[in-house]
Design an enzyme around this catalytic site. Structure first.
Site, PDB file in Angstrom:
ATOM      1  NE  ARG A 153      -2.673   2.823   2.849  1.00  0.00           N
ATOM      2  CZ  ARG A 153      -3.066   3.896   2.198  1.00  0.00           C
ATOM      3  NH1 ARG A 153      -2.398   4.291   1.146  1.00  0.00           N
ATOM      4  NH2 ARG A 153      -4.116   4.585   2.578  1.00  0.00           N
TER       5      ARG A 153
ATOM      6  CE1 TYR B 267      -0.138   8.375  -5.764  1.00  0.00           C
ATOM      7  CE2 TYR B 267      -0.809   8.654  -3.479  1.00  0.00           C
ATOM      8  CZ  TYR B 267      -0.749   9.129  -4.770  1.00  0.00           C
ATOM      9  OH  TYR B 267      -1.278  10.352  -5.075  1.00  0.00           O
TER      10      TYR B 267
END
Length: 386
Positions: free
Chosen positions: A179, A182
């Protein structure tokens, strides 16, 4: 158009802006603002132009000739440097920025947010062009407070959870928690932009948006957004409301978020564009700390607002709890709180958000309800092949 002045009382000279990602949610609102309120020219770069079509046609529009659309993908297009050279300022809005992609498409996410942005920074630096680079509040990761014991009184101390551009650390989860692909890519490109400024004199401003919300944000899969993948929380909830499905609360909806109205946020960006002396070399949080809610509270408020704008009664059970693994897949991790400190933007640009959470939700859901109804009408009206 009367002579407009900057924050220091000097006349604002018209400039040419190369806007990468002009066809997206933020880009479309920024193009609208620039066309209707300023004399600036825009070279609008994107793969799609659906959200700015109303600005491009017909030729009789008052700003005709001040906006040109260039259909290109910055990944592999030799025209990019030439367009940056033609402009005084480049604004880079291009990114993969939907949370579900971070751990299902981590390679695309890293390439899109770091590798693909490298040439933009390089061309601006080499050609002495100013850059406004859009980053994200995700670069902060988790708060220091989230590592304290659950019952620690320090968790209530703003020093442990309010996010400051110049002092807050960027804390990410372990490497297997994809996760953070990014946030990590976005942080690295920020560091590169900053380094270009320090070593090569690049004039830059970095923007960290905190959940910008409003009409035209992707919310109907396949109609105004990608048909695959899971969008951001507000778009997910909008879809559930439009389809009369219960809103899914990931891990109980305990994460806290702040939301700011797109039109307020665009005011901040315009101040950055037109006040380079005050904006260059700075990183700006752009959010609304007054609009803070848990995801569960957001779901309850959206249910109430949607019942008002649609005239449809709420479902008997408006929410259901799901696990993050079930919703996002393996490797998901979350940040607990995202409260922006607004000291720097307030001091440099005098900007403060105005719109309350209720009002921005009402404006957004009214638009979405109308657009959804029109989309359904169109799909019903389409002739079927015999």
């Amino acid at each position: 158009m009367a002579t407009r002045t900057d924050l220091d009382g000097r006349p604002i000279k018209p400039i040419t802006i190369c806007m990468i990602g002009a066809g997206g949610f933020i880009g479309s609102h920024l193009c609208e603002k620039l066309m209707s309120e300023t004399p600036h020219k825009v070279l609008a770069l994107d793969v799609y132009n659906d959200k700015i079509k109303h600005l491009l046609e017909p030729d009789s529009l008052p700003w005709a000739g001040r906006i040109q659309f260039h259909r290109l993908n910055i990944k592999h297009d030799s025209r990019l440097e030439g367009l940056i050279k033609m402009a005084d300022l480049t604004i880079n809005l291009a990114a993969i920025c939907t949370p579900a992609d971070y751990n299902t498409r981590p390679l695309d996410t890293i390439y899109s947010n770091f590798i693909d942005a490298l040439p933009v920074v390089k061309y601006c630096s080499e050609n002495n062009k100013r850059l406004i680079h859009f980053s994200t509040c995700e670069v902060y990761g988790k708060t220091i407070g989230s590592f304290l014991p659950k019952d620690s009184p320090l968790r209530q101390d703003p020093a442990y959870y309010v996010l400051k551009e110049d002092t807050s650390p960027c804390i990410f989860g372990s490497i297997e928690k994809q996760r953070w692909s990014y946030a990590c890519a976005k942080q690295l490109i920020e560091r590169l932009v900053y380094a270009e400024g320090a070593e090569n004199g690049l004039e830059f401003t970095i923007v960290r948006p905190f959940n910008w919300i409003g009409p035209r944000m992707d919310f109907i899969p396949g109609i105004d957004g990608p048909s695959e993948g899971v969008p951001r929380v507000l778009a997910c909830f909008s879809n559930n409301l439009l389809r009369r499905e219960p809103l899914k609360l990931v891990d109980g909806g305990q994460s806290q978020r702040t939301f700011v109205y797109i039109k307020d946020a665009i005011e901040a960006v315009l101040l950055m564009i037109e006040n380079p002396d005050r904006a260059n070399g700075h990183i700006f949080n752009v959010g609304n700390p007054n609009n803070e809610v848990t995801v569960r509270q957001l779901a309850e408020m959206m249910t109430e607002v949607y019942a008002k704008v649609s005239g449809e009664p709420s479902l008997e059970s408006p929410t259901i709890d799901v696990s993050s693994k079930e919703f996002y897949g393996e490797g998901y991790d979350d940040s607990d709180k995202r409260i922006p400190d607004m000291t720097i933007i307030n001091k440099q640009l005098g900007w403060n958000p105005k719109t309350s959470l209720w009002d921005l939700l009402e404006s957004t859901l009214t638009y979405q309800h109308r657009t959804y109804a029109e989309a359904i009408k169109k799909s019903i009206a389409k002739p079927t092949a015999s």
